[in-house]
Write a protein that holds these residues in place. Structure first.
Motif, PDB file in Angstrom:
ATOM      1  N   PHE A 189       0.836  -1.200   0.000  1.00 23.72           N
ATOM      2  CA  PHE A 189       0.000   0.000   0.000  1.00 23.72           C
ATOM      3  C   PHE A 189       0.874   1.254   0.000  1.00 23.72           C
ATOM      4  O   PHE A 189       0.609   2.208  -0.749  1.00 23.72           O
ATOM      5  CB  PHE A 189      -0.911  -0.022   1.224  1.00 23.72           C
ATOM      6  N   ASP A 190       1.931   1.257   0.814  1.00 17.29           N
ATOM      7  CA  ASP A 190       2.830   2.414   0.886  1.00 17.29           C
ATOM      8  C   ASP A 190       3.493   2.687  -0.459  1.00 17.29           C
ATOM      9  O   ASP A 190       3.584   3.838  -0.902  1.00 17.29           O
ATOM     10  CB  ASP A 190       3.911   2.178   1.946  1.00 17.29           C
ATOM     11  N   LEU A 191       3.991   1.645  -1.108  1.00 19.04           N
ATOM     12  CA  LEU A 191       4.698   1.826  -2.377  1.00 19.04           C
ATOM     13  C   LEU A 191       3.772   2.377  -3.461  1.00 19.04           C
ATOM     14  O   LEU A 191       4.139   3.314  -4.189  1.00 19.04           O
ATOM     15  CB  LEU A 191       5.308   0.488  -2.830  1.00 19.04           C
ATOM     16  N   ILE A 192       2.578   1.818  -3.563  1.00 19.82           N
ATOM     17  CA  ILE A 192       1.643   2.266  -4.604  1.00 19.82           C
ATOM     18  C   ILE A 192       1.166   3.687  -4.334  1.00 19.82           C
ATOM     19  O   ILE A 192       1.186   4.556  -5.211  1.00 19.82           O
ATOM     20  CB  ILE A 192       0.444   1.297  -4.692  1.00 19.82           C
ATOM     21  N   ALA A 193       0.745   3.944  -3.091  1.00 15.75           N
ATOM     22  CA  ALA A 193       0.170   5.248  -2.754  1.00 15.75           C
ATOM     23  C   ALA A 193       1.216   6.356  -2.791  1.00 15.75           C
ATOM     24  O   ALA A 193       0.971   7.437  -3.332  1.00 15.75           O
ATOM     25  CB  ALA A 193      -0.486   5.187  -1.377  1.00 15.75           C
ATOM     26  N   SER A 194       2.398   6.107  -2.218  1.00 14.90           N
ATOM     27  CA  SER A 194       3.425   7.160  -2.186  1.00 14.90           C
ATOM     28  C   SER A 194       3.958   7.449  -3.585  1.00 14.90           C
ATOM     29  O   SER A 194       4.226   8.610  -3.928  1.00 14.90           O
ATOM     30  CB  SER A 194       4.568   6.766  -1.247  1.00 14.90           C
ATOM     31  N   GLY A 195       4.112   6.418  -4.422  1.00 14.27           N
ATOM     32  CA  GLY A 195       4.545   6.644  -5.796  1.00 14.27           C
ATOM     33  C   GLY A 195       3.546   7.482  -6.570  1.00 14.27           C
ATOM     34  O   GLY A 195       3.917   8.406  -7.312  1.00 14.27           O
ATOM     35  N   THR A 196       2.257   7.187  -6.390  1.00 15.76           N
ATOM     36  CA  THR A 196       1.211   7.967  -7.050  1.00 15.76           C
ATOM     37  C   THR A 196       1.198   9.404  -6.567  1.00 15.76           C
ATOM     38  O   THR A 196       1.089  10.349  -7.358  1.00 15.76           O
ATOM     39  CB  THR A 196      -0.164   7.317  -6.796  1.00 15.76           C
ATOM     40  N   LEU A 197       1.317   9.594  -5.257  1.00 12.10           N
ATOM     41  CA  LEU A 197       1.304  10.947  -4.704  1.00 12.10           C
ATOM     42  C   LEU A 197       2.499  11.764  -5.180  1.00 12.10           C
ATOM     43  O   LEU A 197       2.365  12.973  -5.431  1.00 12.10           O
ATOM     44  CB  LEU A 197       1.301  10.873  -3.169  1.00 12.10           C
ATOM     45  N   LEU A 198       3.661  11.137  -5.321  1.00  9.50           N
ATOM     46  CA  LEU A 198       4.832  11.865  -5.801  1.00  9.50           C
ATOM     47  C   LEU A 198       4.621  12.383  -7.223  1.00  9.50           C
ATOM     48  O   LEU A 198       4.980  13.520  -7.547  1.00  9.50           O
ATOM     49  CB  LEU A 198       6.061  10.964  -5.752  1.00  9.50           C
ATOM     50  N   VAL A 199       4.030  11.560  -8.073  1.00  8.84           N
ATOM     51  CA  VAL A 199       3.761  11.981  -9.453  1.00  8.84           C
ATOM     52  C   VAL A 199       2.777  13.140  -9.472  1.00  8.84           C
ATOM     53  O   VAL A 199       2.975  14.148 -10.163  1.00  8.84           O
ATOM     54  CB  VAL A 199       3.225  10.797 -10.277  1.00  8.84           C
ATOM     55  N   VAL A 200       1.703  13.029  -8.663  1.00 11.43           N
ATOM     56  CA  VAL A 200       0.676  14.069  -8.637  1.00 11.43           C
ATOM     57  C   VAL A 200       1.225  15.370  -8.048  1.00 11.43           C
ATOM     58  O   VAL A 200       0.902  16.472  -8.519  1.00 11.43           O
ATOM     59  CB  VAL A 200      -0.547  13.584  -7.829  1.00 11.43           C
ATOM     60  N   ALA A 201       2.062  15.246  -7.022  1.00 11.40           N
ATOM     61  CA  ALA A 201       2.537  16.434  -6.297  1.00 11.40           C
ATOM     62  C   ALA A 201       3.796  17.047  -6.886  1.00 11.40           C
ATOM     63  O   ALA A 201       4.259  18.082  -6.398  1.00 11.40           O
ATOM     64  CB  ALA A 201       2.801  16.067  -4.835  1.00 11.40           C
ATOM     65  N   LEU A 202       4.364  16.458  -7.920  1.00 13.32           N
ATOM     66  CA  LEU A 202       5.643  16.936  -8.458  1.00 13.32           C
ATOM     67  C   LEU A 202       5.609  18.417  -8.854  1.00 13.32           C
ATOM     68  O   LEU A 202       6.539  19.158  -8.514  1.00 13.32           O
ATOM     69  CB  LEU A 202       6.056  16.066  -9.642  1.00 13.32           C
TER      70      LEU A 202
END
Length: 462
Positions: free
Chosen positions: A276-289
């Motif tokens: 869950f951490d890997l999927i969610a944090s990776g997605t958030l990094l792309v969105v928040a870049l």
């Protein structure tokens, strides 16, 4: 209180959710009926779709905290912020749901707008209603054992709007308390025994609000008889866990931690949480870049480099790691080398720092700590070793929070305002212990939704 996926919900909250979902469900069906004007409609498609739409909208707003009751004297600003967040998030999502449901052959734009407007009205009314005391059609009758300060604390908690008007039928004296901190008129006579008092008053729940239980001061046999007759019997720790979402330090015993349920850190739970951490944090990094790049530029323009600051924090099992955050304070914030709590209105914070702290943008680089495995997306806030040493000496069970990975956000962060003292650390620890005891994917998801609400409303910003 009802337990769903290890989380406790007041019965009146679930009644509100069911009622609002039913209103939206019926509204969609009526909108369809008025739209088609006698044309044949496949209700086998419409009914499940309408039910799905209502369920998605209400569950979303439940996660955003709309159904979490506030005190009757809660500020208009807080209520307005909650409602606006719910509406701003729900309306775009509602149109998105419309686009994936099989409604295209009959759903006009006018019908969709009508349903969305009704959704906004339901959310607005719910936000207003939740500022006042909520009541439940099935409010349990509660008997509190004890008359001291612990019993008074339980009574205050039960009297809050968040508990749905649970009815206190009286206080049963335990026999070992010197002070009476409750209304003497509500003290129940113990002449005929506890079981008889429970029968006469049709009690559903018995709460043992006595701090010292040794020496035969409690009617253990009668408490067992109550439980065997279907009455819920709970101690202080269990009560505050259910009612407040916290594990109270002042009523906590090591035996409760050892022998009670929860606090399991199994391999399967850790594996699910890591995925869950890997999927969610990776997605958030792309969105928040984009926001992160803009923040970096603004920091450099105001106060120069460096953009990030790295600081030692205590992680899982006491291991020390270096957390990464956007720098929000002046470069000489701790020029004397002495660690200090950050405080509200701290003059060390830069102008850009105030903005990114309010919006929680300064926390975003910690997503790299999540990807590296040093942190989790949801968990207790990591503290500096200097403060951990101090807090472990002063607060019992403080080290328990280190049995899980620290988080970018957490149950304590969305339930308690920013803290900058030992007393605040105690309050937040009580929520951290609840998280350590009960954490699962459902609770993590709930925390993330509430984090969105906290960021958008600015609650607890410092």
């Amino acid at each position: 209180m009802l337990r769903v996926f290890s989380q406790y919900f007041p019965s009146h909250t679930l009644q509100q959710i069911v009622f609002d979902a039913s209103v939206l469900f019926v509204a969609v069906l009526l909108a369809v009926a008025f739209q088609v004007h006698g044309t044949t409609v496949d209700w086998r498609v419409i009914v499940p779709s309408a039910l799905l739409f209502a369920a998605v909208m209400i569950v979303l707003n439940s996660a955003l905290g709309l159904y979490r009751s506030t005190s009757s004297d809660g500020s208009v600003r807080s209520t307005t912020a909650r409602v606006l967040v719910s509406i701003l998030v729900s309306i775009p999502l509602a149109f998105g749901v419309f686009s994936v449901l099989p409604w295209n052959y009959f759903a006009s734009e006018a019908m969709q707008i009508s349903v969305v407007l009704l959704l906004g009205l339901v959310l607005l009314m719910r936000g207003v209603v939740n500022r006042h005391r909520a009541t439940s059609a099935f409010a349990p009758r509660v008997l509190i054992i004890g008359t001291g300060p612990e019993a008074a604390a339980v009574a205050r908690s039960l009297g809050s709007p968040a508990q749905g008007g649970m009815e206190i039928v009286g206080f049963y004296p335990s026999g070992n308390e010197d002070s009476i901190d409750v209304d003497p008129a509500q003290i129940v006579s113990g002449d005929h025994g506890l079981l008889e008092a429970v029968r006469q008053r049709r009690v559903h729940d018995v709460i043992v609000a006595v701090k010292e239980r040794r020496g035969g001061v409690l009617p253990i046999r009668e408490l067992l008889d109550c439980k065997l007759r279907g009455v819920c019997v709970m101690d202080l720790s269990s009560f505050f866990e259910r009612a407040k979402g916290q594990v109270r330090i002042d009523s906590l015993k090591a035996s409760w931690l050892i022998y009670g349920d929860g606090f399991r850190q199994g391999l399967a739970r850790s594996a699910v949480k890591r995925c869950f951490d890997l999927i969610a944090s990776g997605t958030l990094l792309v969105v928040a870049l984009p926001a992160m790049l803009l923040t970096a530029v603004l920091i450099v323009l105001e106060d120069g480099a460096p953009v990030f600051y790295r600081q030692e924090r205590v992680g899982q099992r006491g291991r020390v790691f270096r957390v990464i955050k956007f720098r929000s304070m002046r470069r000489d914030a701790e020029k004397d080398g002495k660690p200090r709590w950050a405080s509200s209105g701290d003059d060390r914070v830069t102008r850009v720092g105030r903005v990114i702290r309010r919006l929680r943008i300064d926390e975003l680089p910690q997503l790299f700590n999540v990807l590296s495995g040093e942190m989790s997306l949801v968990g207790p806030r990591p503290e500096r070793p200097y403060f951990v040493d101090q807090l472990e000496r002063e607060i019992p069970f403080y080290a328990v929070r280190h049995s899980v990975k620290p988080g970018v956000t957490g149950w304590a962060q969305v339930r308690y305002q920013y803290g900058a003292s030992v007393d605040d650390a105690i309050q937040k620890l009580q929520y951290d212990l609840y998280y350590v005891k009960n954490h699962n994917l459902v609770l993590d998801t709930l925390v993330l939704f509430e984090t969105v609400r906290v960021v958008l409303t600015g609650e607890g910003a410092h």
